[in-house]
Design a protein around this motif. Structure first.
Motif, PDB file in Angstrom:
ATOM      1  N   LEU A   2       0.832  -1.208   0.000  1.00  0.00           N
ATOM      2  CA  LEU A   2       0.000   0.000   0.000  1.00  0.00           C
ATOM      3  C   LEU A   2       0.871   1.266   0.000  1.00  0.00           C
ATOM      4  CD1 LEU A   2      -2.807  -1.021   2.512  1.00  0.00           C
ATOM      5  CD2 LEU A   2      -2.958  -0.824   0.025  1.00  0.00           C
ATOM      6  N   LEU A   3       2.021   1.201   0.711  1.00  0.00           N
ATOM      7  CA  LEU A   3       2.924   2.342   0.698  1.00  0.00           C
ATOM      8  C   LEU A   3       3.500   2.586  -0.693  1.00  0.00           C
ATOM      9  CD1 LEU A   3       4.413   4.523   2.298  1.00  0.00           C
ATOM     10  CD2 LEU A   3       6.194   2.838   2.810  1.00  0.00           C
ATOM     11  N   VAL A   4       3.832   1.505  -1.390  1.00  0.00           N
ATOM     12  CA  VAL A   4       4.329   1.638  -2.771  1.00  0.00           C
ATOM     13  C   VAL A   4       3.272   2.231  -3.658  1.00  0.00           C
ATOM     14  CG1 VAL A   4       5.151   0.367  -4.782  1.00  0.00           C
ATOM     15  CG2 VAL A   4       6.008  -0.200  -2.491  1.00  0.00           C
ATOM     16  N   LEU A   5       2.012   1.745  -3.484  1.00  0.00           N
ATOM     17  CA  LEU A   5       0.906   2.295  -4.302  1.00  0.00           C
ATOM     18  C   LEU A   5       0.720   3.774  -3.995  1.00  0.00           C
ATOM     19  CD1 LEU A   5      -1.694  -0.599  -4.071  1.00  0.00           C
ATOM     20  CD2 LEU A   5      -0.389   0.101  -6.080  1.00  0.00           C
ATOM     21  N   VAL A  10       1.305   9.451  -5.597  1.00  0.00           N
ATOM     22  CA  VAL A  10       1.860  10.791  -5.378  1.00  0.00           C
ATOM     23  C   VAL A  10       2.724  11.214  -6.560  1.00  0.00           C
ATOM     24  CG1 VAL A  10       3.433  12.147  -3.931  1.00  0.00           C
ATOM     25  CG2 VAL A  10       1.729  10.625  -2.873  1.00  0.00           C
ATOM     26  N   LEU A  11       3.553  10.279  -7.054  1.00  0.00           N
ATOM     27  CA  LEU A  11       4.383  10.598  -8.214  1.00  0.00           C
ATOM     28  C   LEU A  11       3.546  10.907  -9.441  1.00  0.00           C
ATOM     29  CD1 LEU A  11       7.283   7.968  -7.822  1.00  0.00           C
ATOM     30  CD2 LEU A  11       7.399  10.447  -7.488  1.00  0.00           C
ATOM     31  N   LEU A  12       2.473  10.142  -9.611  1.00  0.00           N
ATOM     32  CA  LEU A  12       1.580  10.379 -10.771  1.00  0.00           C
ATOM     33  C   LEU A  12       0.918  11.751 -10.664  1.00  0.00           C
ATOM     34  CD1 LEU A  12      -0.054   6.873 -11.226  1.00  0.00           C
ATOM     35  CD2 LEU A  12       1.627   7.965 -12.694  1.00  0.00           C
ATOM     36  N   LEU A 198      -4.035   7.532 -18.830  1.00  0.00           N
ATOM     37  CA  LEU A 198      -4.651   6.237 -19.127  1.00  0.00           C
ATOM     38  C   LEU A 198      -3.753   5.088 -18.671  1.00  0.00           C
ATOM     39  CD1 LEU A 198      -7.001   4.726 -20.458  1.00  0.00           C
ATOM     40  CD2 LEU A 198      -5.752   4.869 -22.623  1.00  0.00           C
ATOM     41  N   VAL A 199      -2.436   5.250 -18.953  1.00  0.00           N
ATOM     42  CA  VAL A 199      -1.504   4.196 -18.534  1.00  0.00           C
ATOM     43  C   VAL A 199      -1.464   4.082 -17.014  1.00  0.00           C
ATOM     44  CG1 VAL A 199       0.915   3.520 -18.509  1.00  0.00           C
ATOM     45  CG2 VAL A 199      -0.134   4.336 -20.626  1.00  0.00           C
ATOM     46  N   LEU A 200      -1.449   5.252 -16.355  1.00  0.00           N
ATOM     47  CA  LEU A 200      -1.434   5.239 -14.887  1.00  0.00           C
ATOM     48  C   LEU A 200      -2.697   4.595 -14.321  1.00  0.00           C
ATOM     49  CD1 LEU A 200       0.115   8.731 -14.113  1.00  0.00           C
ATOM     50  CD2 LEU A 200       1.187   6.490 -13.855  1.00  0.00           C
TER      51      LEU A 200
END
Length: 223
Positions: A2-5, A10-12, A198-200
């Motif tokens: 969940l932290l990675v997600l 956040v990066l997205l 869309l990719v994200l």
């Protein structure tokens, strides 16, 4: 997981905000370029109006010079007419003097001296009139030279106007080409942002599905 997600989200979000900021900067640059083009067009229009006023002033000066030339020619014709009348009068005077000489033989010497004096005066008058005619012809020549120079100046001004118009057309075409390129880049950037989103989204769905599967596999009771 969940932290990675959360970090990916956040990066997205930061990437999307960066792209929106780039889009905003491009839009501001586009607006500034359009304002610059309008300012250049306004300045060129003012320059064209000033040049047209200059051409009209030159044409008015040409008209004044032509009127002066016509008046001078009329004056020359009047002087020539006066000379002709004076010559006729002088001929009549000479004939009268000769008649008086034939009638008055006693006063022959005095009459001859009078005739010589009259002829001398007439010669001086003729010389003066010839000099006046030559001076008028010289003035006419100077006016003609000035007229030719003014016509050449008008032609030069018209040539400069033509060159300015050609440069204006080329500048407008260049600005339109730059605007078209910026518009194409803006559309491509919007399409790229949509593609990235869309990719994200697809990656987010896949990650959520993967997280649910691992939860069911590892901890079925908690899931």
């Amino acid at each position: 997981m969940l932290l990675v997600l959360l970090m990916l989200l956040v990066l997205l979000v930061l990437l999307v905000l960066l792209m929106l900021l780039v889009l905003l900067v491009l839009l501001v640059l586009l607006v500034l370029l359009v304002l610059l083009v309008l300012l250049v067009l306004l300045m060129l229009l003012v320059l064209l109006v000033l040049l047209m006023l200059l051409v009209l002033l030159m044409l008015l000066m040409l008209l004044v010079l032509l009127v002066l030339l016509v008046l001078l020619m009329l004056l020359v014709l009047l002087v020539l007419l006066v000379l002709l009348v004076l010559l006729v009068l002088l001929v009549l005077l000479v004939l009268l003097v000769l008649l008086v000489l034939l009638v008055l033989l006693v006063l022959l010497v005095l009459l001859v001296l009078l005739v010589l004096l009259v002829l001398l005066v007439l010669l001086v008058l003729l010389v003066l009139l010839v000099l006046l005619v030559l001076l008028m012809l010289l003035v006419l020549l100077v006016l003609l030279v000035l007229l030719v120079l003014l016509v050449l100046l008008v032609l030069l001004v018209l040539l400069v106007l033509l060159v300015l118009l050609v440069l204006l057309v080329l500048l407008v075409l260049l600005v339109l080409l730059v605007l078209l390129v910026l518009l194409v880049l803006l559309v491509l950037l919007v399409l790229l942002v949509l593609l990235v989103l869309l990719v994200l989204l697809v990656l987010l769905v896949l990650l959520l599905n993967l997280g649910n599967g691992m939860c069911l596999f590892l901890l079925p009771d908690s899931c």
